[in-house]
Design an enzyme around this catalytic site. Sequence first.
Site, PDB file in Angstrom:
ATOM      1  N   THR A 121       0.818  -1.353  -0.032  1.00  0.00           N
ATOM      2  CA  THR A 121       0.336  -0.208  -0.075  1.00  0.00           C
ATOM      3  C   THR A 121       0.911   1.016   0.146  1.00  0.00           C
ATOM      4  OG1 THR A 121      -1.530  -1.044   1.316  1.00  0.00           O
ATOM      5  CG2 THR A 121      -1.795   0.902   0.748  1.00  0.00           C
ATOM      6  N   PHE A 152      -6.125  -6.606  -1.024  1.00  0.00           N
ATOM      7  CA  PHE A 152      -7.956  -6.029  -0.492  1.00  0.00           C
ATOM      8  C   PHE A 152      -7.830  -7.381   0.447  1.00  0.00           C
ATOM      9  CE2 PHE A 152      -8.363  -4.029  -4.251  1.00  0.00           C
ATOM     10  CZ  PHE A 152      -8.331  -2.560  -4.024  1.00  0.00           C
ATOM     11  N   CYS A 260      -3.656  -1.803   9.842  1.00  0.00           N
ATOM     12  CA  CYS A 260      -3.303  -0.917   8.528  1.00  0.00           C
ATOM     13  C   CYS A 260      -4.585   0.395   7.658  1.00  0.00           C
ATOM     14  CB  CYS A 260      -4.352  -2.217   7.026  1.00  0.00           C
ATOM     15  SG  CYS A 260      -4.233  -3.668   7.061  1.00  0.00           S
TER      16      CYS A 260
END
Length: 426
Positions: A121, A152, A260
């Site tokens: 990410t 994801f 996250c």
Amino acid sequence: MDICVVGAGYVGLTTSAVLAELGHRVTCVDQDREKIELLNQGGIPIYEKGLKSLVETNRKSRKLFFSDQVIDSLSQHQVIMIAVGTPSNEDGSTNLTYVKNVVELIAKSIGGHKTIITKSTVPPGTNEWMIRSLVDQGVDRQLFDVASNPEFLKEGTAVDDSLHPHRIVIGAENKRAAKRVKSLFRGIHAPVIRTSLTGAELIKYASNAFLAAKISFVNEIARICDVYGADIKDVQKGIAADPRINPFFLNAGLGYGGSCFPKDLSALIHSAKLKAIDPILLEAVIRVNETQIDVYLNKLMQRIPGLKNKQITVWGLTFKPDTDDLRASQSIKLIQRLLQTGCSVHTYDPVTDLKNDQVIHHSKLYESVEHSDALIIATEWHQFLEADWERVKKNMNGDLLLDCRNILDPDRAKKYGFYYVGVGRS
Ligand code: UGA
């Protein structure tokens, strides 16, 4: 296809195993020698359902390899997937040191054409930066393509999420790179969303920010339910029946944690501010989450005004069930706040312990509540649902049950003699 995946963390390891399962020959590299040694001996550094056997099967059928020889592997493979960590800096921006290191190693070792795929990410603009950086380091522009293919997967269901994704996002600078990435996932039935490099980077951040916003939204509504005597579970059910809202990520609780959501929200806020955008909503999402612990500490103190020398048991340490991950866990933050009050904190978790001398960790569920004045459920492990609540109550001194994940039916808890306090319900 022969693929080199850089990084054997949650994302890198799961993606490597899944790509091998899909028929590719994958070498997962990491500079952490101990981790690679463990993986080569059939061990696994994380607790993740189904991952150990997937790694083992593919390792034995010689489709999955582990190595700490990063530069050799980079030079030998045409397809490189970057899955290294991108932690937060103090100011909330993203620490891209590991990504930059990989880019440098690629620049040093490049001989033939490479397709470089970013799985990590990374903030908007990073893949574009990567292209410029490689050129600045003297790499011929014809020698590489860059693509962004964000992940994801959720911890706890990482393997399943990777094998059955809701979408495959491909941000690519050209058709050739996009085609390459797409062919990696042949065999997976999911819609493919093709966009620019920055579009893909933002899809990842926007997805996590939206999910975190749903959680903060429901947590704020829970506070309102509380003062008006409504049950958040009913409200949740009522709003989730509208398909435009849906029931997912609408469970009120102690707030979100993990490696996250907190990190990605901060990074997105930082990216917005860099371009003079005021991220009003995103900042509010964080504020609700950060104050969620205060709300439940206040509830604890309403019932037990002097916490000093009281014994409080906390069940569940990880940031969510089915993982051993303690990163940014709301439970840990709650425990730190409890310790400041001078109470004695006892803990229990089905898979991990806190390794903190200030808390007394128990390996047995019922033992952990012996003589306690209050029990706080901080993570909704299935084991807690099935506990013998009569026995729990008998073992305790006090009667306060602070169900910070709304796992119990309040009436049932009251029948056992508890003074039950849930999130947006009592
Ligand atoms: C999250 C996203 O869900 C993944 O899609 C994404 O790929 C991943 O981040 C990532 O960026 O790598 P994860 O952090 O593993 O996955 O965990 P989640 O299941 O999303 O849970 C995050 C936090 O939200 C947990 O603390 C959980 O307790 C909390 N949560 C979740 C709630 O408080 N209420 C809910 O209804 C759902």
